[in-house]
Design a protein around this motif. Structure first.
Motif, PDB file in Angstrom:
ATOM      1  N   ASP A 331     -27.201  35.779  25.585  1.00  0.00           N
ATOM      2  CA  ASP A 331     -28.215  35.121  24.753  1.00  0.00           C
ATOM      3  C   ASP A 331     -27.458  34.030  24.011  1.00  0.00           C
ATOM      4  O   ASP A 331     -26.931  34.247  22.926  1.00  0.00           O
ATOM      5  CB  ASP A 331     -28.846  36.141  23.802  1.00  0.00           C
ATOM      6  CG  ASP A 331     -29.980  35.536  22.985  1.00  0.00           C
ATOM      7  OD1 ASP A 331     -30.799  34.800  23.567  1.00  0.00           O
ATOM      8  OD2 ASP A 331     -30.032  35.771  21.764  1.00  0.00           O
ATOM      9  N   ALA A 332     -27.379  32.875  24.644  1.00  0.00           N
ATOM     10  CA  ALA A 332     -26.363  31.875  24.283  1.00  0.00           C
ATOM     11  C   ALA A 332     -26.655  31.153  22.968  1.00  0.00           C
ATOM     12  O   ALA A 332     -27.814  30.952  22.611  1.00  0.00           O
ATOM     13  CB  ALA A 332     -26.271  30.847  25.413  1.00  0.00           C
ATOM     14  N   CYS A 334     -27.510  28.155  20.903  1.00  0.00           N
ATOM     15  CA  CYS A 334     -28.262  26.990  21.401  1.00  0.00           C
ATOM     16  C   CYS A 334     -28.787  26.155  20.233  1.00  0.00           C
ATOM     17  O   CYS A 334     -28.610  26.512  19.069  1.00  0.00           O
ATOM     18  CB  CYS A 334     -29.415  27.443  22.296  1.00  0.00           C
ATOM     19  SG  CYS A 334     -30.772  28.205  21.387  1.00  0.00           S
ATOM     20  N   SER A 355     -27.387  19.084  21.981  1.00  0.00           N
ATOM     21  CA  SER A 355     -27.833  19.826  23.166  1.00  0.00           C
ATOM     22  C   SER A 355     -26.821  19.685  24.297  1.00  0.00           C
ATOM     23  O   SER A 355     -26.496  20.655  24.985  1.00  0.00           O
ATOM     24  CB  SER A 355     -29.179  19.287  23.638  1.00  0.00           C
ATOM     25  OG  SER A 355     -30.173  20.223  23.407  1.00  0.00           O
ATOM     26  N   GLN A 362     -22.266  26.848  26.664  1.00  0.00           N
ATOM     27  CA  GLN A 362     -23.101  27.841  27.354  1.00  0.00           C
ATOM     28  C   GLN A 362     -22.572  28.113  28.770  1.00  0.00           C
ATOM     29  O   GLN A 362     -22.431  29.268  29.182  1.00  0.00           O
ATOM     30  CB  GLN A 362     -24.552  27.338  27.396  1.00  0.00           C
ATOM     31  CG  GLN A 362     -25.200  27.297  26.013  1.00  0.00           C
ATOM     32  CD  GLN A 362     -26.326  26.280  25.904  1.00  0.00           C
ATOM     33  OE1 GLN A 362     -26.516  25.428  26.770  1.00  0.00           O
ATOM     34  NE2 GLN A 362     -27.093  26.348  24.814  1.00  0.00           N
ATOM     35  N   TYR A 381     -29.519  35.189  31.391  1.00  0.00           N
ATOM     36  CA  TYR A 381     -29.159  34.101  30.471  1.00  0.00           C
ATOM     37  C   TYR A 381     -30.408  33.710  29.688  1.00  0.00           C
ATOM     38  O   TYR A 381     -31.479  33.524  30.278  1.00  0.00           O
ATOM     39  CB  TYR A 381     -28.650  32.901  31.281  1.00  0.00           C
ATOM     40  CG  TYR A 381     -28.394  31.646  30.458  1.00  0.00           C
ATOM     41  CD1 TYR A 381     -27.227  31.509  29.704  1.00  0.00           C
ATOM     42  CD2 TYR A 381     -29.308  30.589  30.452  1.00  0.00           C
ATOM     43  CE1 TYR A 381     -26.988  30.362  28.965  1.00  0.00           C
ATOM     44  CE2 TYR A 381     -29.076  29.439  29.714  1.00  0.00           C
ATOM     45  CZ  TYR A 381     -27.908  29.319  28.964  1.00  0.00           C
ATOM     46  OH  TYR A 381     -27.673  28.195  28.232  1.00  0.00           O
ATOM     47  N   SER A 382     -30.288  33.636  28.377  1.00  0.00           N
ATOM     48  CA  SER A 382     -31.462  33.239  27.588  1.00  0.00           C
ATOM     49  C   SER A 382     -31.075  32.310  26.445  1.00  0.00           C
ATOM     50  O   SER A 382     -29.942  32.338  25.954  1.00  0.00           O
ATOM     51  CB  SER A 382     -32.177  34.481  27.039  1.00  0.00           C
ATOM     52  OG  SER A 382     -31.345  35.196  26.137  1.00  0.00           O
ATOM     53  N   THR A 383     -32.036  31.476  26.045  1.00  0.00           N
ATOM     54  CA  THR A 383     -31.851  30.606  24.874  1.00  0.00           C
ATOM     55  C   THR A 383     -33.192  30.519  24.133  1.00  0.00           C
ATOM     56  O   THR A 383     -34.245  30.769  24.715  1.00  0.00           O
ATOM     57  CB  THR A 383     -31.463  29.154  25.253  1.00  0.00           C
ATOM     58  OG1 THR A 383     -32.614  28.509  25.830  1.00  0.00           O
ATOM     59  CG2 THR A 383     -30.299  29.086  26.214  1.00  0.00           C
ATOM     60  N   CYS A 384     -33.111  30.126  22.853  1.00  0.00           N
ATOM     61  CA  CYS A 384     -34.351  29.883  22.104  1.00  0.00           C
ATOM     62  C   CYS A 384     -34.566  28.378  21.961  1.00  0.00           C
ATOM     63  O   CYS A 384     -34.924  27.882  20.900  1.00  0.00           O
ATOM     64  CB  CYS A 384     -34.332  30.586  20.749  1.00  0.00           C
ATOM     65  SG  CYS A 384     -32.871  30.224  19.773  1.00  0.00           S
ATOM     66  N   THR A 385     -34.326  27.660  23.071  1.00  0.00           N
ATOM     67  CA  THR A 385     -34.623  26.227  23.084  1.00  0.00           C
ATOM     68  C   THR A 385     -35.531  25.924  24.272  1.00  0.00           C
ATOM     69  O   THR A 385     -35.683  26.752  25.173  1.00  0.00           O
ATOM     70  CB  THR A 385     -33.339  25.377  23.147  1.00  0.00           C
ATOM     71  OG1 THR A 385     -33.699  23.988  22.979  1.00  0.00           O
ATOM     72  CG2 THR A 385     -32.599  25.532  24.460  1.00  0.00           C
ATOM     73  N   GLU A 390     -30.028  22.633  28.183  1.00  0.00           N
ATOM     74  CA  GLU A 390     -29.410  23.908  27.806  1.00  0.00           C
ATOM     75  C   GLU A 390     -29.976  25.074  28.619  1.00  0.00           C
ATOM     76  O   GLU A 390     -29.534  26.205  28.453  1.00  0.00           O
ATOM     77  CB  GLU A 390     -29.656  24.189  26.320  1.00  0.00           C
ATOM     78  CG  GLU A 390     -29.096  23.141  25.390  1.00  0.00           C
ATOM     79  CD  GLU A 390     -29.505  23.403  23.950  1.00  0.00           C
ATOM     80  OE1 GLU A 390     -29.100  24.447  23.411  1.00  0.00           O
ATOM     81  OE2 GLU A 390     -30.239  22.583  23.373  1.00  0.00           O
ATOM     82  N   ASN A 391     -30.951  24.784  29.455  1.00  0.00           N
ATOM     83  CA  ASN A 391     -31.641  25.865  30.166  1.00  0.00           C
ATOM     84  C   ASN A 391     -31.333  25.818  31.659  1.00  0.00           C
ATOM     85  O   ASN A 391     -30.246  26.165  32.075  1.00  0.00           O
ATOM     86  CB  ASN A 391     -33.142  25.797  29.853  1.00  0.00           C
ATOM     87  CG  ASN A 391     -33.418  26.153  28.386  1.00  0.00           C
ATOM     88  OD1 ASN A 391     -32.567  26.714  27.714  1.00  0.00           O
ATOM     89  ND2 ASN A 391     -34.596  25.838  27.902  1.00  0.00           N
TER      90      ASN A 391
END
Length: 445
Positions: A331-332, A334, A355, A362, A381-385, A390-391
């Motif tokens: 859960d990188a 971000c 970013s 990441q 792999y997860s991000t809150c963006t 970044e994804n």
């Protein structure tokens, strides 16, 4: 006496908090929670304070645009005077139940207590001028990009980037929802309670099922961290989208799991819920954050399944041999552009360059943890963006360097966006009114 009393009112506290957020870079949500608890505010007062702080930060560019019509050089004002005027304009424009008289009286009183006679006169003059002349019509801004930026209070670079990535229509839809109040979501600790038991334990709250995940409830009517159910670990405050990363991992009871960037431990405890003989190793680079993971695991009563460790995720191979884990969650760290409803100040502090820099970190974390996954294992792999750099951009770069991995379609229990073409899952802030989030599922061949 009046001056002492006013220092504990929502409007006075809002000005102080807004100055702290804009000048010191404090997080609005943390500062708010601390103030509500310290001041022991009543429910109506804590609601007003929350509304003022979030409202002014969310609409800052819009409010500043309006203010420049009445103040020659806003930069020359003391920061607190600017926040006081912005909060007054916010109340006049967005809170229709509060009469101008009440807004003016208290704003002028705050100016008197915090400043001197000159400040009071200045604030009085500006407020009366706004009432006489009215605020500028935003639809008259001729440049469409600037117009959308000011209307949604989003920096031009972010409007441009979203438009480029998701198209003008979707970008407008996202920006139309980011200034709404965030939903308070809770995750049920299924080891300790049930939905029915929670409804009985939280009678003051309206609880409704989440469209995003069966693990979540949306809770209206108060401050969950102040409840007994929170203290005893029966519920965790966690956004619905954030629960999907672990949900998509389909953790088995005997899995050995690595949570590579784990603090404060929300996802760690969620992983631990599914374990009996298995264990989750939760890493963070800072000692105080490792303690936070341990405290959360204890509160959730899953401490036996959690091993928290102070370690940089990029040094996993120093500590663990190859093929140590069945599942890995990264859960990188971000840019947090998916959290604009909850942490609205993010949009003013981040730049596109941030970013791009984060994407390197990441990818580096993924490169370093990959060897510790067993063949046939899953790396999530997860991000809150919601920015592609970044994804999926990071995932594509990783797969290019690691032919022993393949991306498979990310699945959720509620089968969100099941008919999409993409393998990764992007939740936008306007999809379900939850946080923006991205999840990719990688299998080691």
């Amino acid at each position: 006496m009046m001056s002492n009393k006013i220092k504990h009112t929502p409007r006075y506290l809002a000005v102080q908090l807004l100055e702290k957020v804009s000048q010191q870079g404090s997080y609005s949500n943390l500062s708010l929670n601390q103030t509500i608890q310290k001041e022991q505010l009543s429910k109506p007062d804590s609601n007003l304070l929350t509304n003022l702080v979030y409202g002014v930060i969310q609409h800052r560019l819009t409010l500043e645009y309006w203010l420049t019509g009445f103040v020659k050089n806003p930069k020359k004002m003391a920061p607190w005077v600017k926040e006081l005027l912005l909060s007054a304009i916010y109340q006049m424009e967005y809170l229709d139940k509060i009469p101008n008289r009440a807004i003016f009286n208290e704003s002028i009183e705050i100016a008197k207590v915090k400043g001197h006679v000159g400040t009071r006169k200045f604030v009085t003059g500006v407020l009366h001028a706004i009432e006489r002349q009215g605020l500028a019509d935003l639809s008259q801004i001729s440049d469409p990009l600037k117009r959308l930026s000011i209307q949604s209070s989003t920096p031009v670079w972010l409007v441009q980037e979203l438009t480029k990535q998701v198209g003008a229509k979707k970008a407008q839809s996202i920006l139309a929802t980011i200034n709404q109040a965030p939903v308070q979501a809770i995750r049920i600790n299924q080891k300790l309670t049930t939905k029915a038991a929670l409804e009985a334990a939280l009678p003051d709250f309206q609880l409704e099922a989440s469209p995003v995940t069966p693990l979540a409830l949306r809770a209206q009517g108060g401050f969950i961290p102040a409840t007994q159910a929170f203290q005893t670990g029966e519920v965790f405050v966690q956004d619905e989208s954030a629960m999907l990363a672990v949900e998509s991992m389909q953790v088995q009871a005997d899995d050995q799991v690595l949570d590579a960037c784990a603090a404060p431990g929300g996802k760690t405890t969620q992983i631990a819920m599914s374990l009996t003989t298995g264990r989750v190793t939760a890493l963070d680079i800072h000692a105080h954050k490792v303690k936070l993971i341990e405290a959360n695991a204890k509160r959730a009563q899953v401490q036996d399944q959690v091993h928290a460790l102070q370690l940089d995720a990029r040094k996993v191979q120093d500590k663990f041999p190859a093929a140590s884990f069945d599942k890995i969650l990264v859960d990188a760290p971000c840019s947090g552009i998916g959290l604009l409803r909850r942490k609205p100040e993010i949009k003013y502090t981040k730049k596109l360059q941030d970013s791009e820099n984060l994407a390197k970190i990441q990818k580096d974390i993924l490169d370093r943890v990959a060897p510790t996954l067993k063949p046939g294992g899953v790396l999530t792999y997860s991000t809150c963006t919601i920015l592609n750099q970044e994804n999926q951009g990071v995932i594509d770069a990783f797969l290019k360097d690691h032919p022993d991995f393949e991306q498979v379609k990310t699945q959720t229990q509620n089968q969100l966006k099941a008919d999409r073409d993409e393998l990764g899952l992007t939740i936008y802030p306007d999809d379900y009114l939850s946080d923006g989030f991205f999840i990719a599922t990688l299998r080691k061949k």
